[in-house]
Design a protein around this motif. Structure first.
Motif, PDB file in Angstrom:
ATOM      1  N   ALA A  30      -8.079  10.371   3.642  1.00  0.00           N
ATOM      2  CA  ALA A  30      -7.790   9.573   2.453  1.00  0.00           C
ATOM      3  C   ALA A  30      -9.098   9.037   1.884  1.00  0.00           C
ATOM      4  CB  ALA A  30      -6.858   8.418   2.793  1.00  0.00           C
ATOM      5  N   VAL A  50      -0.796  11.724  -2.948  1.00  0.00           N
ATOM      6  CA  VAL A  50      -0.957  12.516  -1.729  1.00  0.00           C
ATOM      7  C   VAL A  50      -0.627  13.963  -2.085  1.00  0.00           C
ATOM      8  CG1 VAL A  50      -0.244  12.876   0.661  1.00  0.00           C
ATOM      9  CG2 VAL A  50      -0.261  10.550  -0.302  1.00  0.00           C
ATOM     10  N   ALA A  55      -5.083  12.328   0.620  1.00  0.00           N
ATOM     11  CA  ALA A  55      -4.738  11.282  -0.332  1.00  0.00           C
ATOM     12  C   ALA A  55      -5.953  10.773  -1.091  1.00  0.00           C
ATOM     13  CB  ALA A  55      -4.065  10.114   0.387  1.00  0.00           C
ATOM     14  N   ALA A  77      -3.117  10.322   6.205  1.00  0.00           N
ATOM     15  CA  ALA A  77      -3.008  10.240   4.752  1.00  0.00           C
ATOM     16  C   ALA A  77      -1.607  10.576   4.259  1.00  0.00           C
ATOM     17  CB  ALA A  77      -4.022  11.175   4.101  1.00  0.00           C
ATOM     18  N   GLY A  78      -0.914  11.440   4.952  1.00  0.00           N
ATOM     19  CA  GLY A  78       0.425  11.809   4.537  1.00  0.00           C
ATOM     20  C   GLY A  78       1.401  10.657   4.523  1.00  0.00           C
ATOM     21  N   GLY A 238       3.461  17.001  -2.625  1.00  0.00           N
ATOM     22  CA  GLY A 238       2.947  15.667  -2.366  1.00  0.00           C
ATOM     23  C   GLY A 238       3.812  14.597  -2.972  1.00  0.00           C
TER      24      GLY A 238
END
Length: 246
Positions: A30, A50, A55, A77-78, A238
């Motif tokens: 991220a 994302v 991200a 980040a997900g 995303g």
């Protein structure tokens, strides 16, 4: 992410809308940046996109960015599409999303029967100029919240409309975004949902975008809208989220 051409192309408009240099890194990473002018979110908010498991997060101030970096350290980040993650950094005000981001290529597009086949039982969509007066009735029928969510009044493409008993029951179009992206807008009268009308209208709009070498982008929170996108061949890559820090 860098090895996935679909994600690379999908990321192009979001990188520009961030309003400062950003990059979607490897899956799980991220990047948190300070961008008071970010268009990923309303002014003064935190914007999150994302894609492919990576991200980009824009913050309005350095202090907010520092708090976010501390709060998300070690968080994949997900998971940053979950508003609860940001409560570790500050109290939240309003929240927009999370909304799924889905995309389709010409090869993956599955046109609706009503768009491709005039004998399929759904009237073939007609093409109208954006802002055509006949669309006003659809906006009234859907209500302000749904109409604002759809964004049909912001399209730069023609509108593709399906009528029932002479009135527009569903319509779709798109707004031209950076990176040759076509951001879809789809709206159906509430009493006529579930009849394939949105799919037929959206199919015509997607066909129009693909013919111009644009990447159709479908943003949706409501499960029914996401199912329409999936039926047309869209793949979710995303999510987008905006949160208001207090």
């Amino acid at each position: 992410m860098a090895d996935d051409p679909a994600v690379v192309r999908a990321a192009a408009p979001w990188r520009e809308l961030a309003a400062v240099p950003v990059a979607f890194g490897a899956a799980g990473e991220a990047e948190v940046v300070v961008s008071p002018g970010s268009r990923l979110c309303p002014p003064g908010w935190v914007g999150v996109v994302v894609l492919g498991g990576a991200a980009v997060v824009t913050a309005p101030t350095q202090e907010t960015a520092d708090r976010i970096r501390a709060a998300v350290a070690g968080v994949p980040a997900g998971r940053l599409g979950d508003p609860a993650v940001f409560t570790r950094a500050f109290p939240l005000g309003r929240v927009l999303g999370p909304a799924a981001l889905a995309y389709v290529s010409a090869a993956g597009f599955r046109p609706a029967a009503g768009d491709a086949d005039p004998d399929a039982g759904v009237e073939r969509p007609e093409r109208l100029p954006a802002g055509h007066p006949d669309l006003t009735g659809l906006h009234r029928a859907a209500g302000r919240a749904d109409a604002d969510e759809a964004g049909l009044d912001e399209i730069t493409s023609p509108a593709f409309a399906v009528r029932v008993d002479g009135r527009i029951a569903a319509a779709a179009g798109y707004c031209r975004w950076p990176g040759r992206t076509a951001h879809l807008a789809v709206l159906t009268a509430p009493a006529l949902r579930g009849r394939g009308l949105a799919r037929a209208a959206a199919s015509a709009a997607v066909r129009h975008a693909l013919a111009r070498d644009l990447l159709p982008q479908w943003r949706a929170r409501v499960p029914a809208s996401r199912r329409v996108a999936a039926a047309l061949g869209f793949t979710e890559l995303g999510v987008q989220l905006s949160v208001e820090p207090l």
